[in-house]
Design a protein around this motif. Sequence first.
Motif, mmCIF file in Angstrom:
data_model
loop_
_atom_site.group_PDB
_atom_site.id
_atom_site.type_symbol
_atom_site.label_atom_id
_atom_site.label_comp_id
_atom_site.label_asym_id
_atom_site.label_seq_id
_atom_site.Cartn_x
_atom_site.Cartn_y
_atom_site.Cartn_z
ATOM 1 N N MET A 1 -11.110 -1.008 28.378
ATOM 2 C CA MET A 1 -12.445 -1.423 28.750
ATOM 3 C C MET A 1 -12.430 -1.905 30.197
ATOM 4 S SD MET A 1 -14.642 -4.435 27.035
ATOM 5 C CE MET A 1 -16.213 -4.850 27.625
ATOM 6 N N GLN A 2 -13.351 -1.438 30.971
ATOM 7 C CA GLN A 2 -13.440 -1.813 32.369
ATOM 8 C C GLN A 2 -14.728 -2.604 32.578
ATOM 9 O OE1 GLN A 2 -13.047 1.496 34.978
ATOM 10 N NE2 GLN A 2 -12.767 0.251 36.777
ATOM 11 N N ALA A 3 -14.613 -3.779 33.188
ATOM 12 C CA ALA A 3 -15.773 -4.627 33.437
ATOM 13 C C ALA A 3 -16.063 -4.659 34.930
ATOM 14 C CB ALA A 3 -15.517 -6.025 32.916
ATOM 15 N N SER A 4 -17.291 -4.956 35.252
ATOM 16 C CA SER A 4 -17.708 -5.035 36.645
ATOM 17 C C SER A 4 -18.343 -6.395 36.896
ATOM 18 C CB SER A 4 -18.711 -3.918 36.944
ATOM 19 O OG SER A 4 -19.173 -4.025 38.260
ATOM 20 N N PHE A 5 -17.943 -7.044 37.990
ATOM 21 C CA PHE A 5 -18.469 -8.360 38.347
ATOM 22 C C PHE A 5 -18.841 -8.378 39.822
ATOM 23 C CE2 PHE A 5 -15.571 -8.985 34.816
ATOM 24 C CZ PHE A 5 -16.345 -9.754 33.949
ATOM 25 N N ASP A 6 -19.801 -9.215 40.171
ATOM 26 C CA ASP A 6 -20.161 -9.394 41.575
ATOM 27 C C ASP A 6 -19.097 -10.211 42.303
ATOM 28 O OD1 ASP A 6 -22.728 -8.100 41.426
ATOM 29 O OD2 ASP A 6 -23.436 -9.853 40.330
ATOM 30 N N ILE A 7 -18.560 -11.206 41.621
ATOM 31 C CA ILE A 7 -17.551 -12.088 42.209
ATOM 32 C C ILE A 7 -16.424 -12.291 41.210
ATOM 33 C CG2 ILE A 7 -17.076 -14.444 43.038
ATOM 34 C CD1 ILE A 7 -19.986 -14.570 43.957
ATOM 35 N N VAL A 8 -15.184 -12.188 41.694
ATOM 36 C CA VAL A 8 -14.011 -12.478 40.876
ATOM 37 C C VAL A 8 -13.249 -13.599 41.561
ATOM 38 C CG1 VAL A 8 -11.842 -11.594 39.941
ATOM 39 C CG2 VAL A 8 -13.861 -10.114 40.022
ATOM 40 N N ILE A 9 -13.043 -14.686 40.838
ATOM 41 C CA ILE A 9 -12.310 -15.842 41.358
ATOM 42 C C ILE A 9 -10.936 -15.829 40.716
ATOM 43 C CG2 ILE A 9 -12.229 -18.364 41.466
ATOM 44 C CD1 ILE A 9 -15.359 -18.249 41.237
ATOM 45 N N VAL A 10 -9.901 -15.796 41.535
ATOM 46 C CA VAL A 10 -8.534 -15.803 41.040
ATOM 47 C C VAL A 10 -8.024 -17.240 41.101
ATOM 48 C CG1 VAL A 10 -6.201 -14.911 41.335
ATOM 49 C CG2 VAL A 10 -8.184 -13.438 41.821
#
Length: 101
Positions: A1-10
């Motif tokens: 499953m592949q998700a899409s986000f505007d912002i990814v915080i590591v």
Amino acid sequence: MQASFDIVIVGGGVVGLTLAVALAEATKLSIAVIDAANAPTWEKNKYSPRVSAITLASKRILQKLNVWPVIIEKRASAFTRIQVWNHGEVSRTLSFDSEDI
């Protein structure tokens, strides 16, 4: 499953989670937080020796985000003195004392 986000915080520590909450409150962007560790459970009867020193400015940010009451509920308390060191490096100890200011 592949998700899409505007912002990814590591990093799901105090800074990463605070940023995520602040962005969620201020925008309609989709946000993901990625961290190597599982989220803490904060069980009431379990104690962790790990601590965080939170400044008055940081407290105000957390109050504005409405998360300060949750932090207080989880055993937060004021301190007047703290020492910080790495395991095995006692010679490199940092000390902070409220009397100094």
